[in-house]
Design a protein around this motif. Sequence first.
Motif, short mmCIF file in Angstrom:
data_model
loop_
_atom_site.label_atom_id
_atom_site.label_comp_id
_atom_site.label_asym_id
_atom_site.label_seq_id
_atom_site.Cartn_x
_atom_site.Cartn_y
_atom_site.Cartn_z
N ARG A 112 -9.48 -1.67 -0.65
CA ARG A 112 -8.55 -2.08 0.40
C ARG A 112 -7.14 -2.25 -0.16
O ARG A 112 -6.15 -2.00 0.54
N LYS B 161 -0.87 9.16 0.65
CA LYS B 161 -1.39 7.89 1.14
C LYS B 161 -2.90 8.02 1.29
O LYS B 161 -3.39 8.91 1.98
N GLU C 274 -3.53 0.96 0.18
CA GLU C 274 -2.17 0.64 0.61
C GLU C 274 -1.12 1.30 -0.28
O GLU C 274 0.06 1.33 0.07
#
Length: 270
Positions: A32, A4, A36
């Motif tokens: 951004r 991640k 995720e």
Amino acid sequence: MDKKLKIKPNALLRYISMAPLALAFERVVEYRILKEQEFERPVLDIGCGEGVFANILFSSKIDLGIDPNPKELKRAHDLGGYKELIECFGDKIPKPDGAYRTIFSNSVIEHIVDIKPVLAEAYRLLAPGGRLYLTVPSNRFDEYTFISQILLFFGLKNWQKRFSFFFNRFWAHYHYYDPEQWSKIVSEPGFEVVELRGYCPKRVCMMNDFLVPFSILEYVTKKFFNRWTLVPSLRKIILSPIALLGNFFLQGAEKSKDGGLVFISLQKPT
């Protein structure tokens, strides 16, 4: 790289210290989105360019970056965001089948005339269950410009179409489709579409379009010095107020039904 991606503070401020404002705002929205997603090693970046994106936004070095431009690769090497860099095209990458768990290509494939061999190569290089992440322009990207909006306001649709043709040729955009068309194209090698979403709404695209003329100095610097900015630390100080305003303005830009850009997450079947 962790599975991640870790959130780095002040991503926009660090980006605008090294790149034009218009480019930085778009890339931070993409950051951004990508943070995720899961990035399992090994990771391949197709069309890594100068490596600013990887250097600023990723928490550790990417396993491999490929690009056909030796000047860009030299800059990527200097920035140190990759373990390995190879000068080659995206349809012929000298690595074995299934060598990568994650591949991404950020604002690249729209500039390639024939993208089918590149997508097929990405499919070959991905291990079963691996992910491919793409960011590409939608069919609205050229419409979300000031000239297009003015022409449409006065009902000059034919002139707007001519401008759109010029706009896309100027920026070497050979592919700019609606999300449904993109889904069909990228699925052809056998990928499963995990996620497909628009991003960068009209207001963000038009802001970027407005900022492009103010980037002339950076383009000159890039041409002669192979970098956008010469003194990033000074630029960071000067532009810090703009970064604060930019972070506020970009809120929610990661998702937009009618976005000027499209994020696509694909998976190779197991």
